[in-house]
Design an enzyme around this catalytic site. Structure first.
Site, PDB file in Angstrom:
ATOM      1  N   ARG A   1      49.609  37.278  36.235  1.00  0.00           N
ATOM      2  CA  ARG A   1      47.998  37.432  36.584  1.00  0.00           C
ATOM      3  C   ARG A   1      47.177  37.510  35.440  1.00  0.00           C
ATOM      4  O   ARG A   1      45.905  36.597  35.258  1.00  0.00           O
ATOM      5  CB  ARG A   1      48.277  39.149  37.081  1.00  0.00           C
ATOM      6  CG  ARG A   1      46.535  39.346  38.261  1.00  0.00           C
ATOM      7  CD  ARG A   1      47.303  40.600  39.266  1.00  0.00           C
ATOM      8  NE  ARG A   1      48.194  39.895  40.627  1.00  0.00           N
ATOM      9  CZ  ARG A   1      47.877  39.230  41.368  1.00  0.00           C
ATOM     10  NH1 ARG A   1      46.792  39.046  41.690  1.00  0.00           N
ATOM     11  NH2 ARG A   1      48.997  39.245  42.441  1.00  0.00           N
TER      12      ARG A   1
ATOM     13  N   LEU B   1      42.544  40.346  40.303  1.00  0.00           N
ATOM     14  CA  LEU B   1      42.141  39.526  38.836  1.00  0.00           C
ATOM     15  C   LEU B   1      42.564  40.702  37.770  1.00  0.00           C
ATOM     16  O   LEU B   1      42.787  41.833  38.001  1.00  0.00           O
ATOM     17  CB  LEU B   1      40.688  39.505  38.065  1.00  0.00           C
ATOM     18  CG  LEU B   1      39.919  37.884  38.473  1.00  0.00           C
ATOM     19  CD1 LEU B   1      38.902  37.971  38.283  1.00  0.00           C
ATOM     20  CD2 LEU B   1      41.106  37.089  38.288  1.00  0.00           C
TER      21      LEU B   1
ATOM     22  N   ASN C   1      31.755  43.501  43.778  1.00  0.00           N
ATOM     23  CA  ASN C   1      32.456  43.064  44.442  1.00  0.00           C
ATOM     24  C   ASN C   1      31.493  43.288  45.720  1.00  0.00           C
ATOM     25  O   ASN C   1      31.261  43.985  46.346  1.00  0.00           O
ATOM     26  CB  ASN C   1      33.480  43.258  45.094  1.00  0.00           C
ATOM     27  CG  ASN C   1      34.691  42.411  45.886  1.00  0.00           C
ATOM     28  OD1 ASN C   1      34.453  41.276  45.812  1.00  0.00           O
ATOM     29  ND2 ASN C   1      35.211  42.806  46.078  1.00  0.00           N
ATOM     30  N   THR C   2      31.631  41.736  47.341  1.00  0.00           N
ATOM     31  CA  THR C   2      31.380  42.360  48.048  1.00  0.00           C
ATOM     32  C   THR C   2      32.109  42.259  49.116  1.00  0.00           C
ATOM     33  O   THR C   2      32.931  41.334  49.248  1.00  0.00           O
ATOM     34  CB  THR C   2      30.032  41.562  48.676  1.00  0.00           C
ATOM     35  OG1 THR C   2      29.658  41.715  49.899  1.00  0.00           O
ATOM     36  CG2 THR C   2      30.630  39.770  48.786  1.00  0.00           C
ATOM     37  N   HIS C   3      32.892  43.703  50.010  1.00  0.00           N
ATOM     38  CA  HIS C   3      33.610  43.647  51.272  1.00  0.00           C
ATOM     39  C   HIS C   3      33.216  43.705  52.298  1.00  0.00           C
ATOM     40  O   HIS C   3      32.473  44.218  52.737  1.00  0.00           O
ATOM     41  CB  HIS C   3      34.254  44.747  50.204  1.00  0.00           C
ATOM     42  CG  HIS C   3      35.824  45.264  51.517  1.00  0.00           C
ATOM     43  ND1 HIS C   3      36.635  43.984  51.286  1.00  0.00           N
ATOM     44  CD2 HIS C   3      35.770  45.320  52.474  1.00  0.00           C
ATOM     45  CE1 HIS C   3      37.695  44.729  52.158  1.00  0.00           C
ATOM     46  NE2 HIS C   3      37.071  45.788  52.723  1.00  0.00           N
TER      47      HIS C   3
ATOM     48  N   ASP D   1      39.266  47.330  46.086  1.00  0.00           N
ATOM     49  CA  ASP D   1      38.242  47.394  47.176  1.00  0.00           C
ATOM     50  C   ASP D   1      37.637  49.111  47.105  1.00  0.00           C
ATOM     51  O   ASP D   1      38.006  50.009  47.917  1.00  0.00           O
ATOM     52  CB  ASP D   1      38.391  47.690  48.453  1.00  0.00           C
ATOM     53  CG  ASP D   1      38.164  45.902  48.581  1.00  0.00           C
ATOM     54  OD1 ASP D   1      38.626  45.085  47.636  1.00  0.00           O
ATOM     55  OD2 ASP D   1      39.954  45.270  49.251  1.00  0.00           O
TER      56      ASP D   1
HETATM   57  C1  GRF Z   1      33.098  37.439  51.994  1.00  0.00           C
HETATM   58  O1  GRF Z   1      32.821  37.938  53.760  1.00  0.00           O
HETATM   59  C2  GRF Z   1      33.432  38.435  51.259  1.00  0.00           C
HETATM   60  O2  GRF Z   1      33.393  39.836  52.277  1.00  0.00           O
HETATM   61  C3  GRF Z   1      34.447  38.368  51.509  1.00  0.00           C
HETATM   62  O3  GRF Z   1      34.507  36.878  51.494  1.00  0.00           O
HETATM   63  C4  GRF Z   1      34.054  36.864  52.366  1.00  0.00           C
HETATM   64  C5  GRF Z   1      32.967  35.479  51.546  1.00  0.00           C
HETATM   65  O4  GRF Z   1      32.376  34.410  52.156  1.00  0.00           O
HETATM   66  N1  GRF Z   1      35.460  39.202  50.192  1.00  0.00           N
HETATM   67  P1  GRF Z   1      31.402  33.159  51.231  1.00  0.00           P
HETATM   68  O5  GRF Z   1      33.015  31.784  51.311  1.00  0.00           O
HETATM   69  O6  GRF Z   1      30.597  33.728  50.852  1.00  0.00           O
HETATM   70  O7  GRF Z   1      31.358  32.280  53.311  1.00  0.00           O
END
Ligand code: GRF
Length: 199
Positions: free
Chosen positions: A60, A88, A102-104, A140
């Site tokens: 990693r 990472l 990050n988006t979750h 997360d």
């Molecule tokens: C999103 O829902 C994000 O939160 C998750 O993966 C998805 C990415 O979708 N970690 P995309 O590849 O941007 O369409």
């Protein structure tokens, strides 16, 4: 100066970031994926650092260092993970301290991990949503910058629910990135106090 986007999937969040006019200087993917095509169509440089090529005993730290090498020449001031499929290691947090977003697809701290949408459905939750947060070494778990709720409908499948969450992410993530970038530029290097609450 600009944003380095890390992606592994369909790249719709990357597309939304680009459509918002945010200054993406480079994209890095860890596998062949549609996000690479989204970058190419927008004329943005993209590198493939293939996780698979690291073999079975996945190193990693070495992988992270290769991602860093791909980012290095592109004046990256902020890293945005947009559906990136590899956790990472510490070197990226050393290189971009408090500068990785990050988006979750859930309302953290509820439903962390890779199966957030399925887990929300399995738990019988009525509301889930998305969270934009600072990425830390613990997955997360970094400070939340923005969240938005999504109502779970009767008969929702993981796919239908995820699609509605992603529609919200595609608005919330670019706006949050823009706000953080503006703060970064205002604060200059070293004195960053991220303000939460973008909606
Ligand atoms: C999103 O829902 C994000 O939160 C998750 O993966 C998805 C990415 O979708 N970690 P995309 O590849 O941007 O369409």
């Amino acid at each position: 100066m600009g944003i380095g986007v890390l992606a592994s999937g369909s790249g719709t969040n990357l597309a939304a970031i680009l459509e918002a006019g945010l200054p993406v200087t480079t994209v890095v993917a860890d596998r062949r994926c549609r996000a690479l095509e989204v970058a190419a169509a927008a004329g943005v440089r993209a590198d493939l650092v293939e996780r698979r090529s690291f073999g079975l005993g996945f190193d990693r730290v070495a992988f992270t260092e290769q991602v860093l090498e791909a980012l290095a020449p592109h004046q990256v001031e902020l890293v945005a993970m947009a559906g990136f499929g590899t956790v990472l290691a510490q070197p990226i947090h050393d290189a971009y301290p408090q500068r990785i977003l990050n988006t979750h697809p859930a309302l953290l701290p509820a439903f962390p991990g890779w199966h957030a949408v399925e887990d929300a459905l399995a738990a019988g939750a009525q509301i889930t949503g998305c969270t934009v947060h600072l990425a830390t070494l613990e997955v997360d778990a970094g400070p939340v910058l923005a969240q938005q709720e999504v109502v779970i409908l009767e008969g929702d499948s993981p796919e239908s629910l995820h699609e509605r969450i992603k529609a919200v992410e595609r608005r919330l993530y670019p706006r949050t990135i823009a706000a953080v970038l503006a703060q970064l530029r205002e604060a200059g290097q070293g004195s960053l106090a991220i303000r939460a609450g973008v909606r």
